[in-house]
Design a protein around this motif. Structure first.
Motif, PDB file in Angstrom:
ATOM      1  N   LEU A 217      87.746  25.343  56.377  1.00  0.00           N
ATOM      2  CA  LEU A 217      88.623  24.656  55.438  1.00  0.00           C
ATOM      3  C   LEU A 217      89.696  25.606  54.918  1.00  0.00           C
ATOM      4  O   LEU A 217      89.451  26.795  54.711  1.00  0.00           O
ATOM      5  CB  LEU A 217      87.805  24.099  54.263  1.00  0.00           C
ATOM      6  CG  LEU A 217      86.821  22.975  54.583  1.00  0.00           C
ATOM      7  CD1 LEU A 217      86.106  22.551  53.311  1.00  0.00           C
ATOM      8  CD2 LEU A 217      87.526  21.783  55.218  1.00  0.00           C
ATOM      9  N   ALA A 218      90.863  25.068  54.684  1.00  0.00           N
ATOM     10  CA  ALA A 218      91.968  25.888  54.191  1.00  0.00           C
ATOM     11  C   ALA A 218      91.802  26.153  52.703  1.00  0.00           C
ATOM     12  O   ALA A 218      91.356  25.291  51.942  1.00  0.00           O
ATOM     13  CB  ALA A 218      93.295  25.176  54.457  1.00  0.00           C
TER      14      ALA A 218
ATOM     15  N   ILE B   7      80.224  25.861  54.218  1.00  0.00           N
ATOM     16  CA  ILE B   7      80.129  24.969  55.371  1.00  0.00           C
ATOM     17  C   ILE B   7      79.830  25.778  56.631  1.00  0.00           C
ATOM     18  O   ILE B   7      79.027  25.365  57.483  1.00  0.00           O
ATOM     19  CB  ILE B   7      81.426  24.150  55.518  1.00  0.00           C
ATOM     20  CG1 ILE B   7      81.581  23.202  54.323  1.00  0.00           C
ATOM     21  CG2 ILE B   7      81.435  23.382  56.825  1.00  0.00           C
ATOM     22  CD1 ILE B   7      82.883  22.428  54.321  1.00  0.00           C
ATOM     23  N   VAL B   8      80.460  26.943  56.757  1.00  0.00           N
ATOM     24  CA  VAL B   8      80.163  27.821  57.893  1.00  0.00           C
ATOM     25  C   VAL B   8      78.700  28.248  57.866  1.00  0.00           C
ATOM     26  O   VAL B   8      78.017  28.242  58.893  1.00  0.00           O
ATOM     27  CB  VAL B   8      81.088  29.056  57.875  1.00  0.00           C
ATOM     28  CG1 VAL B   8      80.717  30.028  58.988  1.00  0.00           C
ATOM     29  CG2 VAL B   8      82.545  28.637  58.000  1.00  0.00           C
ATOM     30  N   LEU B   9      78.201  28.596  56.693  1.00  0.00           N
ATOM     31  CA  LEU B   9      76.804  28.991  56.561  1.00  0.00           C
ATOM     32  C   LEU B   9      75.875  27.844  56.921  1.00  0.00           C
ATOM     33  O   LEU B   9      74.862  28.048  57.612  1.00  0.00           O
ATOM     34  CB  LEU B   9      76.541  29.458  55.121  1.00  0.00           C
ATOM     35  CG  LEU B   9      75.099  29.791  54.762  1.00  0.00           C
ATOM     36  CD1 LEU B   9      74.574  30.938  55.605  1.00  0.00           C
ATOM     37  CD2 LEU B   9      74.988  30.135  53.273  1.00  0.00           C
TER      38      LEU B   9
ATOM     39  N   ASN C  64      86.012  39.583  45.386  1.00  0.00           N
ATOM     40  CA  ASN C  64      85.421  38.327  44.947  1.00  0.00           C
ATOM     41  C   ASN C  64      86.048  37.157  45.698  1.00  0.00           C
ATOM     42  O   ASN C  64      87.150  37.276  46.257  1.00  0.00           O
ATOM     43  CB  ASN C  64      85.627  38.137  43.444  1.00  0.00           C
ATOM     44  CG  ASN C  64      84.699  39.012  42.619  1.00  0.00           C
ATOM     45  OD1 ASN C  64      83.504  39.062  42.876  1.00  0.00           O
ATOM     46  ND2 ASN C  64      85.241  39.689  41.622  1.00  0.00           N
ATOM     47  N   VAL C  65      85.360  36.037  45.711  1.00  0.00           N
ATOM     48  CA  VAL C  65      85.954  34.839  46.300  1.00  0.00           C
ATOM     49  C   VAL C  65      87.159  34.435  45.466  1.00  0.00           C
ATOM     50  O   VAL C  65      87.224  34.669  44.260  1.00  0.00           O
ATOM     51  CB  VAL C  65      84.927  33.687  46.356  1.00  0.00           C
ATOM     52  CG1 VAL C  65      83.818  34.007  47.332  1.00  0.00           C
ATOM     53  CG2 VAL C  65      84.354  33.385  44.984  1.00  0.00           C
ATOM     54  N   TYR C  66      88.125  33.826  46.135  1.00  0.00           N
ATOM     55  CA  TYR C  66      89.343  33.443  45.426  1.00  0.00           C
ATOM     56  C   TYR C  66      89.086  32.306  44.437  1.00  0.00           C
ATOM     57  O   TYR C  66      89.542  32.335  43.305  1.00  0.00           O
ATOM     58  CB  TYR C  66      90.416  33.014  46.428  1.00  0.00           C
ATOM     59  CG  TYR C  66      90.946  34.160  47.249  1.00  0.00           C
ATOM     60  CD1 TYR C  66      91.477  35.297  46.642  1.00  0.00           C
ATOM     61  CD2 TYR C  66      90.922  34.111  48.637  1.00  0.00           C
ATOM     62  CE1 TYR C  66      91.968  36.346  47.389  1.00  0.00           C
ATOM     63  CE2 TYR C  66      91.419  35.163  49.396  1.00  0.00           C
ATOM     64  CZ  TYR C  66      91.936  36.277  48.770  1.00  0.00           C
ATOM     65  OH  TYR C  66      92.417  37.312  49.521  1.00  0.00           O
ATOM     66  N   ASP C  67      88.355  31.295  44.892  1.00  0.00           N
ATOM     67  CA  ASP C  67      88.090  30.133  44.042  1.00  0.00           C
ATOM     68  C   ASP C  67      86.966  29.319  44.667  1.00  0.00           C
ATOM     69  O   ASP C  67      86.371  29.719  45.679  1.00  0.00           O
ATOM     70  CB  ASP C  67      89.360  29.283  43.865  1.00  0.00           C
ATOM     71  CG  ASP C  67      90.037  28.978  45.198  1.00  0.00           C
ATOM     72  OD1 ASP C  67      89.329  28.866  46.224  1.00  0.00           O
ATOM     73  OD2 ASP C  67      91.273  28.842  45.227  1.00  0.00           O
ATOM     74  N   ASP C  68      86.686  28.168  44.070  1.00  0.00           N
ATOM     75  CA  ASP C  68      85.623  27.301  44.569  1.00  0.00           C
ATOM     76  C   ASP C  68      85.937  26.753  45.952  1.00  0.00           C
ATOM     77  O   ASP C  68      85.016  26.466  46.733  1.00  0.00           O
ATOM     78  CB  ASP C  68      85.387  26.133  43.598  1.00  0.00           C
ATOM     79  CG  ASP C  68      84.802  26.587  42.279  1.00  0.00           C
ATOM     80  OD1 ASP C  68      84.234  27.704  42.241  1.00  0.00           O
ATOM     81  OD2 ASP C  68      84.918  25.840  41.286  1.00  0.00           O
ATOM     82  N   LYS C  69      87.216  26.612  46.282  1.00  0.00           N
ATOM     83  CA  LYS C  69      87.574  26.107  47.608  1.00  0.00           C
ATOM     84  C   LYS C  69      87.147  27.080  48.702  1.00  0.00           C
ATOM     85  O   LYS C  69      86.648  26.674  49.746  1.00  0.00           O
ATOM     86  CB  LYS C  69      89.082  25.845  47.677  1.00  0.00           C
ATOM     87  CG  LYS C  69      89.555  24.664  46.844  1.00  0.00           C
ATOM     88  CD  LYS C  69      91.042  24.415  47.043  1.00  0.00           C
ATOM     89  CE  LYS C  69      91.503  23.204  46.232  1.00  0.00           C
ATOM     90  NZ  LYS C  69      92.959  22.954  46.402  1.00  0.00           N
ATOM     91  N   GLU C  70      87.338  28.368  48.461  1.00  0.00           N
ATOM     92  CA  GLU C  70      86.900  29.337  49.458  1.00  0.00           C
ATOM     93  C   GLU C  70      85.385  29.362  49.543  1.00  0.00           C
ATOM     94  O   GLU C  70      84.816  29.461  50.643  1.00  0.00           O
ATOM     95  CB  GLU C  70      87.429  30.734  49.128  1.00  0.00           C
ATOM     96  CG  GLU C  70      87.039  31.740  50.209  1.00  0.00           C
ATOM     97  CD  GLU C  70      87.473  33.162  49.912  1.00  0.00           C
ATOM     98  OE1 GLU C  70      87.519  33.973  50.858  1.00  0.00           O
ATOM     99  OE2 GLU C  70      87.757  33.468  48.736  1.00  0.00           O
TER     100      GLU C  70
END
Length: 252
Positions: A6-7, A134-136, A122-128
């Protein structure tokens, strides 16, 4: 059919901005086998220090146990059979890492840990977080690790010969930098809730007050008094018997 990632839009995190500060204690150490790196804060060709740094980066500080060592991977790295990147991948896909981090967390928290420890941020946000979750879910732990380490970001930041590190811990105009990732708790509030459901008490008032633990229970006090009285009677009888034996009144 493999789902595409996902983007998500990268935010202006600290590691994406070039810094000009003088390296100090707040900066992460860089450990590499790349001979072309010769800056003052880079330890080149110190394999023992590099291996230790890799364990500290991939495993939590409290997870650096003898039982979690991957001696085969260490031997392969020392013999030149695998690269530093291969060694790091082996640690991140090991049963020990899975047990200590994946099996005790939900997918979202595990993704955050992997991004911190493999990409050094850190992750950028909840979207990342959702994108990598989903990959996991579709590819498993090894698939997630391979996707993160196969990204352009990993190749640009660390390459094949450098241990991942927390990039740009120093915060401009702050006295202290970000907390090192290896000291960040691996559990989330969800896990704390599960422990409380199993009967563990983490409430603020779970500790006894000073008056409580200094006060001796009545049962213990009575038992101690009886033992003391009995011991005193026994020692008195021994003393009397010893005195009588001096005058040959009794024979011991």
């Amino acid at each position: 059919m493999t789902l595409p990632l996902l983007a998500y839009a990268p935010s202006s995190q600290n590691q994406r901005v070039e810094g000009y500060e003088v390296p100090g204690d707040e900066h992460s150490g860089i450990f590499t086998l790349n001979k072309t790196l010769s800056t003052m804060d880079v330890d080149v060709l110190d394999v023992d220090a590099l291996i230790l740094a890799a364990y500290r980066q991939i495993f939590h500080e409290q997870q650096m146990l003898k039982s979690n060592r991957q001696t085969l991977l260490e031997s392969q790295l020392r013999g030149g059979l695998i690269s530093v990147k291969g060694f790091v991948r082996g640690l991140a896909t090991s049963d020990a890492f899975r047990t200590w981090n994946y099996e005790v967390n939900n997918n979202y928290r595990f993704v955050e840990l992997c991004v911190q420890r493999l990409l050094g941020r850190n992750v950028y946000d909840d979207k990342e977080t959702l994108a990598w979750s989903i990959v996991l879910a579709t590819k498993g732990v090894e698939g997630l690790v391979d996707a993160l380490m196969g990204s352009e970001e990993y190749a640009t930041s660390f390459g094949d010969d450098t241990v991942p590190y927390q990039r740009r811990r120093v915060l401009p105009q702050h006295a202290l930098g970000d907390l090192p990732f290896e000291r960040v708790p691996r559990y989330t509030h969800d896990h704390l809730t599960e422990l409380e459901a199993l009967g563990y008490n983490f409430s603020a008032d779970r500790r006894l007050t000073q008056g409580d633990w200094m006060e001796t229970p009545d049962a213990v006090r009575k038992a101690a008094g009886a033992i003391t009285a009995g011991l005193a009677i026994f020692l008195s009888l021994v003393a009397i018997a010893t005195i009588f034996s001096w005058f040959s009144w009794i024979s011991l």
